[in-house]
Design a protein around this motif. Structure first.
Motif, PDB file in Angstrom:
ATOM      1  N   ASP A  30       1.720 101.387  92.570  1.00 28.20           N
ATOM      2  CA  ASP A  30       1.948 102.825  92.387  1.00 28.20           C
ATOM      3  C   ASP A  30       1.820 103.561  93.716  1.00 28.20           C
ATOM      4  N   ARG A  31       0.823 103.187  94.500  1.00 23.41           N
ATOM      5  CA  ARG A  31       0.578 103.839  95.802  1.00 23.41           C
ATOM      6  C   ARG A  31       1.778 103.637  96.738  1.00 23.41           C
ATOM      7  N   ILE A  32       2.282 102.414  96.814  1.00 25.81           N
ATOM      8  CA  ILE A  32       3.437 102.134  97.681  1.00 25.81           C
ATOM      9  C   ILE A  32       4.635 102.979  97.242  1.00 25.81           C
ATOM     10  N   GLN A  33       4.900 102.964  95.954  1.00 16.79           N
ATOM     11  CA  GLN A  33       6.055 103.699  95.439  1.00 16.79           C
ATOM     12  C   GLN A  33       5.908 105.195  95.691  1.00 16.79           C
ATOM     13  N   ASN A  34       4.721 105.751  95.466  1.00 14.60           N
ATOM     14  CA  ASN A  34       4.490 107.178  95.676  1.00 14.60           C
ATOM     15  C   ASN A  34       4.686 107.561  97.137  1.00 14.60           C
ATOM     16  N   VAL A  35       4.187 106.737  98.053  1.00 13.84           N
ATOM     17  CA  VAL A  35       4.328 107.029  99.485  1.00 13.84           C
ATOM     18  C   VAL A  35       5.799 106.965  99.894  1.00 13.84           C
ATOM     19  N   LEU A  36       6.500 105.905  99.492  1.00 15.92           N
ATOM     20  CA  LEU A  36       7.920 105.776  99.848  1.00 15.92           C
ATOM     21  C   LEU A  36       8.730 106.948  99.293  1.00 15.92           C
ATOM     22  N   ASP A  37       8.449 107.315  98.039  1.00 10.94           N
ATOM     23  CA  ASP A  37       9.162 108.438  97.417  1.00 10.94           C
ATOM     24  C   ASP A  37       8.856 109.748  98.145  1.00 10.94           C
ATOM     25  N   SER A  38       7.589 109.994  98.448  1.00  7.62           N
ATOM     26  CA  SER A  38       7.201 111.262  99.076  1.00  7.62           C
ATOM     27  C   SER A  38       7.781 111.387 100.481  1.00  7.62           C
ATOM     28  N   LYS A  39       7.952 110.263 101.169  1.00  7.85           N
ATOM     29  CA  LYS A  39       8.521 110.296 102.526  1.00  7.85           C
ATOM     30  C   LYS A  39      10.040 110.131 102.502  1.00  7.85           C
ATOM     31  N   LYS A  40      10.590 110.105 101.293  1.00 10.14           N
ATOM     32  CA  LYS A  40      12.042 109.982 101.098  1.00 10.14           C
ATOM     33  C   LYS A  40      12.623 108.770 101.824  1.00 10.14           C
ATOM     34  N   ILE A  41      11.905 107.660 101.752  1.00  9.28           N
ATOM     35  CA  ILE A  41      12.374 106.400 102.320  1.00  9.28           C
ATOM     36  C   ILE A  41      13.086 105.635 101.205  1.00  9.28           C
ATOM     37  N   ALA A  42      14.366 105.375 101.412  1.00 13.50           N
ATOM     38  CA  ALA A  42      15.154 104.661 100.401  1.00 13.50           C
ATOM     39  C   ALA A  42      14.705 103.208 100.333  1.00 13.50           C
ATOM     40  N   TYR A  43      14.609 102.686  99.124  1.00 16.68           N
ATOM     41  CA  TYR A  43      14.192 101.290  98.957  1.00 16.68           C
ATOM     42  C   TYR A  43      14.794 100.681  97.706  1.00 16.68           C
ATOM     43  N   ASN A  44      14.890  99.369  97.733  1.00 22.59           N
ATOM     44  CA  ASN A  44      15.325  98.600  96.565  1.00 22.59           C
ATOM     45  C   ASN A  44      14.070  98.108  95.873  1.00 22.59           C
ATOM     46  N   LYS A  45      13.937  98.430  94.608  1.00 19.25           N
ATOM     47  CA  LYS A  45      12.771  98.014  93.826  1.00 19.25           C
ATOM     48  C   LYS A  45      13.126  96.702  93.133  1.00 19.25           C
ATOM     49  N   ILE A  46      12.432  95.638  93.506  1.00 19.22           N
ATOM     50  CA  ILE A  46      12.776  94.304  93.012  1.00 19.22           C
ATOM     51  C   ILE A  46      11.611  93.751  92.198  1.00 19.22           C
ATOM     52  N   ASP A  47      11.864  93.540  90.918  1.00 24.18           N
ATOM     53  CA  ASP A  47      10.832  93.054  89.997  1.00 24.18           C
ATOM     54  C   ASP A  47      10.811  91.526  89.996  1.00 24.18           C
ATOM     55  N   ILE A  48       9.761  90.953  90.579  1.00 20.34           N
ATOM     56  CA  ILE A  48       9.690  89.489  90.652  1.00 20.34           C
ATOM     57  C   ILE A  48       9.349  88.864  89.298  1.00 20.34           C
ATOM     58  N   ALA A  49       8.863  89.673  88.364  1.00 17.72           N
ATOM     59  CA  ALA A  49       8.564  89.151  87.025  1.00 17.72           C
ATOM     60  C   ALA A  49       9.843  88.947  86.216  1.00 17.72           C
ATOM     61  N   ALA A  50      10.893  89.662  86.583  1.00 15.12           N
ATOM     62  CA  ALA A  50      12.149  89.595  85.845  1.00 15.12           C
ATOM     63  C   ALA A  50      13.088  88.519  86.370  1.00 15.12           C
ATOM     64  N   SER A  51      12.784  87.991  87.561  1.00 15.26           N
ATOM     65  CA  SER A  51      13.704  87.043  88.167  1.00 15.26           C
ATOM     66  C   SER A  51      12.974  86.017  89.034  1.00 15.26           C
ATOM     67  N   GLU A  52      13.104  84.756  88.661  1.00 15.97           N
ATOM     68  CA  GLU A  52      12.510  83.679  89.469  1.00 15.97           C
ATOM     69  C   GLU A  52      13.157  83.636  90.855  1.00 15.97           C
ATOM     70  N   ASP A  53      14.457  83.951  90.920  1.00 21.00           N
ATOM     71  CA  ASP A  53      15.159  83.974  92.204  1.00 21.00           C
ATOM     72  C   ASP A  53      14.553  85.029  93.134  1.00 21.00           C
ATOM     73  N   SER A  54      14.260  86.200  92.579  1.00 18.46           N
ATOM     74  CA  SER A  54      13.656  87.274  93.376  1.00 18.46           C
ATOM     75  C   SER A  54      12.270  86.871  93.864  1.00 18.46           C
ATOM     76  N   LYS A  55      11.508  86.227  92.992  1.00 20.16           N
ATOM     77  CA  LYS A  55      10.164  85.773  93.382  1.00 20.16           C
ATOM     78  C   LYS A  55      10.265  84.731  94.492  1.00 20.16           C
ATOM     79  N   ALA A  56      11.203  83.805  94.352  1.00 19.72           N
ATOM     80  CA  ALA A  56      11.398  82.754  95.362  1.00 19.72           C
ATOM     81  C   ALA A  56      11.840  83.371  96.688  1.00 19.72           C
ATOM     82  N   LYS A  57      12.740  84.362  96.632  1.00 16.04           N
ATOM     83  CA  LYS A  57      13.205  85.015  97.854  1.00 16.04           C
ATOM     84  C   LYS A  57      12.050  85.742  98.539  1.00 16.04           C
ATOM     85  N   MET A  58      11.245  86.470  97.759  1.00 16.16           N
ATOM     86  CA  MET A  58      10.105  87.188  98.320  1.00 16.16           C
ATOM     87  C   MET A  58       9.163  86.211  99.018  1.00 16.16           C
TER      88      MET A  58
END
Length: 96
Positions: free
Chosen positions: A25-53
């Motif tokens: 939550d802290r990371i997301q709030n800081v990125l949002d407040s500073k208007k830093i664009a980011y891709n939110k990647i859920d590693i629980a939803a994808s084994e490929d994403s977890k492996a890439k991370m």
């Protein structure tokens, strides 16, 4: 034209660990407040994403949250907090 997100924010939507949820939550709030664009990647939803991370982090047991700029690893929550305290968030995120 919308800014293209360079930052990949790896998180887990399935975590029973309250501390990890607070960190995410802290990371997301800081990125949002500073208007830093980011891709939110859920590693629980994808084994490929977890492996890439984990490949980017260089640790096969790495847990979310983690931040990367493309294939360049930025750091974990502790490093993120240090960057904020040192007022070097953009350097940490490899935006400068």
């Amino acid at each position: 034209m919308a800014e293209v997100a360079k930052i990949d924010y790896y998180y887990s939507s399935v975590s029973s660990n309250l501390e990890i949820k607070k960190q995410q939550d802290r990371i997301q709030n800081v990125l949002d407040s500073k208007k830093i664009a980011y891709n939110k990647i859920d590693i629980a939803a994808s084994e490929d994403s977890k492996a890439k991370m984990r490949k980017i982090v260089g640790d096969e047991k790495a847990l979310a949250p983690q931040l990367a700029n493309g294939d360049q690893y930025c750091g974990n929550f502790e490093k993120f907090e240090e960057a904020i305290e040192g007022e070097e968030l953009e350097v940490f995120l490899k935006l400068k």
